[in-house]
Structure formats: C-alpha cells, structure tokens
Design an enzyme around this catalytic site. Sequence first.
Site, PDB file in Angstrom:
ATOM      1  N   CYS A  88     -13.350   5.249  -1.031  1.00 25.27           N
ATOM      2  CA  CYS A  88     -14.758   5.506  -1.334  1.00 25.27           C
ATOM      3  C   CYS A  88     -15.145   4.963  -2.708  1.00 25.27           C
ATOM      4  O   CYS A  88     -16.169   4.273  -2.851  1.00 25.27           O
ATOM      5  CB  CYS A  88     -15.043   6.998  -1.237  1.00 25.27           C
ATOM      6  SG  CYS A  88     -13.800   8.050  -2.017  1.00 25.27           S
TER       7      CYS A  88
HETATM    8  N1  LIG Z   1     -13.051  12.103   2.060  1.00 21.88           N
HETATM    9  C1  LIG Z   1     -13.447  10.904   1.637  1.00 21.88           C
HETATM   10  O1  LIG Z   1     -14.502  10.775   0.996  1.00 21.88           O
HETATM   11  C2  LIG Z   1     -12.658   9.686   1.942  1.00 21.88           C
HETATM   12  C3  LIG Z   1     -11.385   9.737   2.496  1.00 21.88           C
HETATM   13  N2  LIG Z   1     -10.713   8.590   2.786  1.00 21.88           N
HETATM   14  C4  LIG Z   1      -9.400   8.623   3.434  1.00 21.88           C
HETATM   15  O2  LIG Z   1      -9.596   8.909   4.824  1.00 21.88           O
HETATM   16  C5  LIG Z   1      -8.476   9.657   5.341  1.00 21.88           C
HETATM   17  C6  LIG Z   1      -8.982  10.975   5.934  1.00 21.88           C
HETATM   18  O3  LIG Z   1      -9.609  11.693   4.898  1.00 21.88           O
HETATM   19  P1  LIG Z   1     -10.373  13.081   5.116  1.00 21.88           P
HETATM   20  O4  LIG Z   1     -11.141  13.032   6.386  1.00 21.88           O
HETATM   21  O5  LIG Z   1     -11.087  13.347   3.850  1.00 21.88           O
HETATM   22  O6  LIG Z   1      -9.120  14.054   5.280  1.00 21.88           O
HETATM   23  P2  LIG Z   1      -9.057  15.563   5.807  1.00 21.88           P
HETATM   24  O7  LIG Z   1      -8.026  16.245   4.995  1.00 21.88           O
HETATM   25  O8  LIG Z   1     -10.419  16.154   5.835  1.00 21.88           O
HETATM   26  O9  LIG Z   1      -8.526  15.394   7.313  1.00 21.88           O
HETATM   27  C7  LIG Z   1      -7.236  14.970   7.592  1.00 21.88           C
HETATM   28  C8  LIG Z   1      -7.032  14.895   9.083  1.00 21.88           C
HETATM   29  O10 LIG Z   1      -5.710  14.409   9.341  1.00 21.88           O
HETATM   30  C9  LIG Z   1      -5.106  15.209  10.346  1.00 21.88           C
HETATM   31  N3  LIG Z   1      -3.650  15.224  10.139  1.00 21.88           N
HETATM   32  C10 LIG Z   1      -2.960  15.568   9.039  1.00 21.88           C
HETATM   33  N4  LIG Z   1      -1.631  15.407   9.235  1.00 21.88           N
HETATM   34  C11 LIG Z   1      -1.496  14.945  10.511  1.00 21.88           C
HETATM   35  C12 LIG Z   1      -0.376  14.570  11.308  1.00 21.88           C
HETATM   36  N5  LIG Z   1       0.872  14.635  10.850  1.00 21.88           N
HETATM   37  N6  LIG Z   1      -0.608  14.132  12.566  1.00 21.88           N
HETATM   38  C13 LIG Z   1      -1.876  14.065  13.046  1.00 21.88           C
HETATM   39  N7  LIG Z   1      -2.970  14.422  12.353  1.00 21.88           N
HETATM   40  C14 LIG Z   1      -2.776  14.838  11.092  1.00 21.88           C
HETATM   41  C15 LIG Z   1      -5.704  16.587  10.158  1.00 21.88           C
HETATM   42  O11 LIG Z   1      -5.582  17.227  11.413  1.00 21.88           O
HETATM   43  P3  LIG Z   1      -5.344  18.823  11.619  1.00 21.88           P
HETATM   44  O12 LIG Z   1      -6.515  19.508  10.991  1.00 21.88           O
HETATM   45  O13 LIG Z   1      -5.304  18.937  13.092  1.00 21.88           O
HETATM   46  O14 LIG Z   1      -4.029  19.151  10.969  1.00 21.88           O
HETATM   47  C16 LIG Z   1      -7.150  16.223   9.807  1.00 21.88           C
HETATM   48  O15 LIG Z   1      -7.898  16.030  10.985  1.00 21.88           O
HETATM   49  C17 LIG Z   1      -7.537   9.870   4.150  1.00 21.88           C
HETATM   50  O16 LIG Z   1      -6.529   8.892   4.153  1.00 21.88           O
HETATM   51  C18 LIG Z   1      -8.452   9.707   2.945  1.00 21.88           C
HETATM   52  O17 LIG Z   1      -7.738   9.307   1.809  1.00 21.88           O
HETATM   53  C19 LIG Z   1     -11.267   7.358   2.583  1.00 21.88           C
HETATM   54  C20 LIG Z   1     -12.515   7.244   2.044  1.00 21.88           C
HETATM   55  C21 LIG Z   1     -13.296   8.401   1.658  1.00 21.88           C
HETATM   56  C1  LIG Z   2     -12.993  13.777  -5.184  1.00 17.68           C
HETATM   57  C2  LIG Z   2     -11.663  13.267  -4.723  1.00 17.68           C
HETATM   58  O1  LIG Z   2     -10.671  13.972  -4.779  1.00 17.68           O
HETATM   59  N1  LIG Z   2     -11.633  12.032  -4.253  1.00 17.68           N
HETATM   60  C3  LIG Z   2     -10.436  11.403  -3.763  1.00 17.68           C
HETATM   61  C4  LIG Z   2     -10.779  10.073  -3.158  1.00 17.68           C
HETATM   62  C5  LIG Z   2     -10.293  10.022  -1.731  1.00 17.68           C
HETATM   63  C6  LIG Z   2     -10.092   8.665  -1.177  1.00 17.68           C
HETATM   64  O2  LIG Z   2     -10.959   7.933  -0.789  1.00 17.68           O
HETATM   65  O3  LIG Z   2      -8.831   8.303  -1.298  1.00 17.68           O
HETATM   66  P1  LIG Z   2      -7.889   7.351  -0.416  1.00 17.68           P
HETATM   67  O4  LIG Z   2      -7.721   6.114  -1.204  1.00 17.68           O
HETATM   68  O5  LIG Z   2      -6.642   8.113  -0.334  1.00 17.68           O
HETATM   69  O6  LIG Z   2      -8.559   7.082   0.871  1.00 17.68           O
HETATM   70  C7  LIG Z   2      -9.405  11.180  -4.854  1.00 17.68           C
HETATM   71  O7  LIG Z   2      -9.754  10.960  -5.997  1.00 17.68           O
HETATM   72  O8  LIG Z   2      -8.211  11.119  -4.505  1.00 17.68           O
END
Ligand SMILES: NC(=O)C1=CN([C@@H]2O[C@H](COP(=O)(O)OP(=O)(O)OC[C@H]3O[C@@H](n4cnc5c(N)ncnc54)[C@H](OP(=O)(O)O)[C@@H]3O)[C@@H](O)[C@H]2O)C=CC1
Ligand SMILES: CC(=O)N[C@@H](CCC(=O)OP(=O)(O)O)C(=O)O
Length: 352
Positions: free
Chosen positions: A155
């Site tokens: 992000c």
């Molecule tokens: N939040 C953000 O703004 C951003 C996040 N990202 C990246 O996107 C990805 C997802 O982030 P986010 O949605 O915030 O994460 P969350 O923590 O909200 O969700 C993680 C998901 O992964 C699932 N999960 C965890 N472990 C396992 C496993 N071993 N097998 C299958 N499913 C699993 C969980 O399922 P369950 O609940 O069933 O355990 C849950 O649905 C991350 O890599 C993050 O770094 C990228 C850009 C922006």
């Molecule tokens: C507020 C906050 O905690 N933000 C996250 C950004 C998550 C993300 O986009 O990280 P990935 O590169 O793992 O997808 C952080 O700083 O780690």
Amino acid sequence: MGNLRRVPVGIVGASGYGGVQLVRLLMDHPEVEVVYLGGESSAGKTFADLYPHLGSVVQLNIEAVDPELIASRCEVVFLSLPNGLACDIAPKLIEKGCKVLDLSADYRFSELKTYTTWYGTERSDRTIAKTAVYGLPELYRDRIAETNLIGCPGCYPTASLLALAPLLKQGLIIPETAIIDAKSGTSGGGRQGKINLLLAEADNSLAAYNVARHRHTPEIEQICSDLAGHEVTVQFTPHLIPMVRGILATVYATLRDPGLVRDDLITIYTAFYRNSPWVKICNSGTYPQTKWACGSNSCYIGIEVDPRTRRVIVMSAIDNLIKGQAGQAIQCMNIMMGWDETLGLPKVGFYP
Ligand SMILES: NC(=O)C1=CN([C@@H]2O[C@H](COP(=O)(O)OP(=O)(O)OC[C@H]3O[C@@H](n4cnc5c(N)ncnc54)[C@H](OP(=O)(O)O)[C@@H]3O)[C@@H](O)[C@H]2O)C=CC1
Ligand SMILES: CC(=O)N[C@@H](CCC(=O)OP(=O)(O)O)C(=O)O
C-alpha cells in the site's frame, strides 16, 4: 449481445481485510463469479457467519486451502495471505493454468535475495518468481497483460511510487534526495490482533514506526531504480494515524532545474498519466485528502514547488484497501483478461 459466461474466481484469505474487500468489489464485477473462498481459522464457517451484512449476497462457505481443488474450479485466483504463504500455493495454481494475483510481498521482488534479507525467511519457490510482474498498472500495464502471475504492490509503495514516477522517469529530480513521509490508517495492519492497532493505543496518537527499516523501503527502491535507470536509495518513514482507511504519502525531492514551477509539473504529471484512469492530478493549489480516495480505486495527486529550497512536494492519497490492495489487484486482473481496466471498480469514494 455480451458474453454470458462469467469467469470463475477464487479468493484465498477471504476472511481478512483484503479478502472481504475483494468479495465486495467482485460481487458487482460484470465479468466474474466468485466460486471459492479459502481460509485457515475461518475454514468451515459460512461467509455470512463472518460478515452477516454480506450474507444475503455471498452464500459461500470458507473452505480449507487445497490448490488442486481451487484450480479445478477457478480460472483466476487472488491470494490475500500473510507474507510467505503464497509462494507455496501459486506454483501449483500456475501449473494448472490459473492466473494468480498475490497481494502479499512474495512475488514483488525481482531478486530473491532482497526478499530474504528484508523479510527474514527463505522462499520455497525459487523458479516462477522470475516470471512474476509487479502489479502497478500505471507503470507496467503491457507486462501485466502478458503474464499469469502478479506480485501486487504494497500500500505505501503504491502511493509513493505514483507520486515519484514522473519525476524519476523524466530525470527531473536528484533521486537520492527523495524523502517519503507517509501516514496510514490502522486497517493497513490487517485484521488479526496487534497491540498497536487497538483503538485505545492508536486513538489520539500519531507516531512513526519502523523508521529507517520498513520492509516497503526496498520495494520502493526497486521500482525507483527501474524508473531512473540506475540504483536509487530513498528515505521512507511510515506513520500510524488514528483513522481506519487511507494513506497520504508526502514526497520531497530536489529539482534539477530550479526554473520549474508548480504548473509546469502539473502539465508533466497530467501528460504522464493521460492513459491512467485511476490517477487524478489535482488543480493548481489543491492538495488531496485521504477522504476523497476512501472507497474508490483512485489515487489523487497534488503538486507544489518551494522555490526557496528548490524542492518539489508531491502529495498522494489512496485507500490502502482498494488502490493499495484489493482494487489494484482487480485492476490488474482486468488487464490480464483483456477487459477495460476500470471494470467493477468504484470511481468515487464514500465521502461526503
Ligand atoms: N491491509 C492492507 O492495507 C494491505 C495488505 N497487503 C497485504 O495483503 C495480504 C493480506 O492482508 P490483510 O487482508 O490485511 O490481512 P488479514 O490479516 O486481514 O487477513 C489474512 C488472511 O489470511 C488468512 N490466512 C492466514 N494464515 C493462513 C493459512 N496458513 N492458510 C490459509 N489462510 C490463511 C486468514 O484466514 P483465517 O481468518 O481463516 O485464518 C485471513 O483471511 C498481506 O500479505 C498484506 O501484507 C497489501 C497491501 C495493503
Ligand atoms: C499500518 C500498517 O501496519 N501497515 C502495514 C502495511 C501492510 C502492507 O501493505 O504490507 P505488505 O508489504 O506486507 O503487504 C505495515 O506497515 O506493515
């Protein structure tokens, strides 16, 4: 008459913030049907158990993650999982002919060594990583159209790179002077419990974290180097701000030509993004707010020049869960499938 067959799509990590955002957006996408939702601790529950307000529109159960089963049902798969898991699943899906969009960091780096150094783990998949394309459509649209595997950007890198790209690509700044000061809402940290994301910790407070060592630094530097044509280092400082959604990245850099003024740069940015429907350049003297972007796939960019310091200041606002995550992945899918890149994506935000 349009094509009546919808493309079957799966979402692994459907219970998380990225996953549920994908479900919400794909529900209204005219070309796809969500046929599989996967998870770990949520497996066995219905999606309505987790998100009752979406239960009337998504009547699917969360299933355990089985790549064979996913590939037998889906043509396109979104992996929205913690870092380090996609590289076990993606190769099996690609082998079976799926198109894969990974939202984690697993496929963002062209050098596996960079991933290992900054993420502290060895990668299981050392082969197809080379074929992955960095999923920032505004810079790599043509390559995205040709691949089956996308490493979707983080992000902070999305907001930062869209602010810096025209300056680097056209050699307008001294790259090493670039400083990125970015603020994120708490949903950036995902849905799992973390002390710093508790309301009682984050509310009424603004603080930097992971200063001089955040994992998005090498990701930003990799793309900046590609744009500049030589190795570039940048200073990146993230902050947690007491709001749920949104990122504002404010970027400072020294201009090579002291004669450039704000309106010159607005003209340059407008031309650079003329074929990029999701990047909106603000009018002269207008600076973007995260509120405008929240709920949409848009990135709003405002530009200022300080003639006293010769610095350009670029402000870039996105919704971290849409343009910074799920929306950007859908934009990439649209391009991979040969569809209009705006399909199924919200044009304007929730507010006001
Ligand atoms: N939040 C953000 O703004 C951003 C996040 N990202 C990246 O996107 C990805 C997802 O982030 P986010 O949605 O915030 O994460 P969350 O923590 O909200 O969700 C993680 C998901 O992964 C699932 N999960 C965890 N472990 C396992 C496993 N071993 N097998 C299958 N499913 C699993 C969980 O399922 P369950 O609940 O069933 O355990 C849950 O649905 C991350 O890599 C993050 O770094 C990228 C850009 C922006
Ligand atoms: C507020 C906050 O905690 N933000 C996250 C950004 C998550 C993300 O986009 O990280 P990935 O590169 O793992 O997808 C952080 O700083 O780690």
